[in-house]
Design an enzyme around this catalytic site. Structure first.
Site, PDB file in Angstrom:
ATOM      1  N   HIS A   1      -4.160 -23.578  -4.160  1.00  0.00           N
ATOM      2  CA  HIS A   1      -4.012 -23.301  -5.583  1.00  0.00           C
ATOM      3  C   HIS A   1      -5.381 -23.188  -6.244  1.00  0.00           C
ATOM      4  CE1 HIS A   1      -2.470 -24.455  -9.750  1.00  0.00           C
ATOM      5  NE2 HIS A   1      -1.731 -23.423  -9.416  1.00  0.00           N
TER       6      HIS A   1
ATOM      7  N   LYS B   1      -6.034 -26.332 -17.027  1.00  0.00           N
ATOM      8  CA  LYS B   1      -6.001 -27.684 -16.481  1.00  0.00           C
ATOM      9  C   LYS B   1      -7.329 -28.337 -16.849  1.00  0.00           C
ATOM     10  CE  LYS B   1      -3.812 -24.712 -13.454  1.00  0.00           C
ATOM     11  NZ  LYS B   1      -2.526 -24.614 -14.086  1.00  0.00           N
TER      12      LYS B   1
ATOM     13  N   LYS C   1      -9.168 -21.810  -7.322  1.00  0.00           N
ATOM     14  CA  LYS C   1      -9.795 -20.573  -7.778  1.00  0.00           C
ATOM     15  C   LYS C   1     -11.305 -20.779  -7.695  1.00  0.00           C
ATOM     16  CE  LYS C   1      -5.576 -20.686  -9.744  1.00  0.00           C
ATOM     17  NZ  LYS C   1      -4.704 -21.883  -9.837  1.00  0.00           N
TER      18      LYS C   1
ATOM     19  N   ASP D   1     -23.982 -15.592  -3.202  1.00  0.00           N
ATOM     20  CA  ASP D   1     -25.361 -15.748  -2.740  1.00  0.00           C
ATOM     21  C   ASP D   1     -25.865 -17.190  -2.797  1.00  0.00           C
ATOM     22  OD1 ASP D   1     -25.569 -13.079  -2.185  1.00  0.00           O
ATOM     23  OD2 ASP D   1     -26.662 -12.560  -4.015  1.00  0.00           O
TER      24      ASP D   1
ATOM     25  N   ASP E   1     -13.705 -39.365 -24.055  1.00  0.00           N
ATOM     26  CA  ASP E   1     -14.832 -39.877 -24.837  1.00  0.00           C
ATOM     27  C   ASP E   1     -15.784 -38.730 -25.182  1.00  0.00           C
ATOM     28  OD1 ASP E   1     -13.713 -42.372 -24.910  1.00  0.00           O
ATOM     29  OD2 ASP E   1     -14.911 -43.181 -23.268  1.00  0.00           O
TER      30      ASP E   1
ATOM     31  N   HIS F   1      -2.032 -22.257 -19.361  1.00  0.00           N
ATOM     32  CA  HIS F   1      -2.243 -22.390 -17.914  1.00  0.00           C
ATOM     33  C   HIS F   1      -3.445 -23.272 -17.596  1.00  0.00           C
ATOM     34  CE1 HIS F   1      -3.196 -20.922 -13.751  1.00  0.00           C
ATOM     35  NE2 HIS F   1      -1.889 -21.004 -13.665  1.00  0.00           N
TER      36      HIS F   1
END
Length: 387
Positions: free
Chosen positions: A109, A297, A111, A116, A302, A295
């Site tokens: 899941h 996350k 991404k 380089d 603080d 979508h």
């Protein structure tokens, strides 16, 4: 509890939605000279996907080594087979993660993109258009999908590179001896100077050595929270430990606000609703986001702790799927993300404890049944670790 391994002297840029993300990603790929490692859950065949495909193939045709991993389930069987042919013809090396669920039901899941060994991208943004639902590409959204990624330069890129190469090798045909030596020489990565001295760590979840790393990072930060917790997530079904960390923070006077994406999957919404009464009773503020598909996350705790990544706060992400988050210790970055979350909260619907007094008995029972069903599934598929 193992802390996040924070590394100093990084430059971390917050990228909000595909409007920020795709131009930066494509520009980095277009500038690649040596290698590109790329991993994603969904790789759609829409205009956005085609632009990224063109950039990857363009790099390969310039002589850059381009290696791409796409999730078999997330991308879809037909799309991934067509993409495999296109990539192969264009000189891009392509591997599918867990085709036909041959290695159980785990998915990648994550991404991730590393170019380089100089710049990396990590976040929650899939390769698909902002204006179309990610699980139904024919369904238009009323506003751009609300999501984030980060662009990283500096020493942390070495950690992300290590994980990207390790994942590529895992999916290849390796002998036992090669698997034992999987990490040899991988830490010999050039340390790039960054413009801003930001401390950041890279945390992943897999089914090998990092089974609980992301949850532990959250739990440690929640346990140390003294002022505020802002957490945004679309699939909210945390473990008992995670729920207890949220309520404990609220009970000791920390302002805890959850921004939860709803309206996608009825079962997921019902499971989330089953948690609301106890969270609200403990003083946790719950806000539902209906404006578009949420979508992201992300979280800010603080004044100087923030995370951006692919991991949802649910059993699949915390105990089964392969995930990747960047954790940032920096006041300026935390403030920039806080502003974005607060803007979304202002567009959301605040849920109160009184709202549940008007929920019928049938719905309440439905919420509990959904939770029991979900918990059973997680105990089966996540080897009994969801609790």
């Amino acid at each position: 509890m193992r802390p996040v391994n924070f590394i100093a002297d990084n430059e971390v840029t917050l990228l909000h939605t595909g409007t920020d993300y795709f131009p930066a990603l494509i520009a980095a790929i277009d500038a690649a000279q040596y290698e590109v490692y790329f991993e994603t859950y969904i790789f759609a065949g829409d205009d956005t996907g085609q632009r990224v495909v063109a950039a990857l193939i363009g790099a390969a045709r310039r002589g850059v080594q381009v290696r791409v991993i796409t999730d078999w389930w997330g991308t879809g069987r037909r799309q991934i087979n067509s993409m495999h042919e296109t990539f192969t013809a264009g000189g891009v090396e392509h591997r599918m993660f867990n085709p036909w669920f041959r290695r159980g039901i785990a998915r990648t899941h994550r991404k991730i993109c590393v170019v380089d060994r100089h710049v990396a991208f990590v976040g929650g943004i899939n390769i698909n258009d902002d204006m179309f639902c990610d699980y139904d590409h024919s369904k238009a959204l009323s506003a751009p999908r609300w999501d984030f990624a980060v662009q990283v330069r500096g020493p942390l890129v070495a950690e992300i590179q290590l994980e990207a190469v390790t994942q590529w090798r895992r999916l290849g045909k390796l002998s036992i001896i090669k698997r034992i030596g999987l990490y040899r020489d991988m830490r010999k990565v050039e340390k790039i100077a960054a413009a801003h001295a930001v401390q950041a760590g890279f945390v992943v979840r897999d089914n090998l050595r990092n089974r609980h790393t992301i949850q532990r990072a959250y739990l440690k930060a929640l346990g140390q929270a003294r002022k505020s917790v802002l957490l945004a997530n679309p699939y909210f079904a945390p473990s008992r430990k995670f729920r207890r960390a949220l309520t404990s923070a609220a009970e000791r006077g920390v302002e805890v606000v959850l921004l939860i994406g709803v309206g996608e999957i009825w079962l997921q919404d019902a499971v989330a609703h089953s948690f609301y009464p106890k969270l609200l009773a403990a003083g946790v503020k719950v806000v539902e986001y209906h404006k578009t598909q949420l979508h992201a996350k992300v979280a800010v705790i603080d004044d100087d702790w923030a995370t951006v990544g692919s991991s949802n706060v649910d059993g699949l992400s915390l105990f089964l799927n392969q995930e990747a988050n960047v954790v940032i210790k920096d006041a300026a970055f935390a403030q920039s993300l806080r502003v974005k979350i607060e803007e979304a909260i202002a567009d959301g619907k605040v849920i109160t404890y009184d709202d549940f007094e008007h929920v019928g008995h049938v719905k309440r029972i439905g919420y509990e049944v959904a939770f029991v069903f979900y918990k059973l599934l997680m105990r089966v598929f996540a080897v009994g670790k969801y609790a």
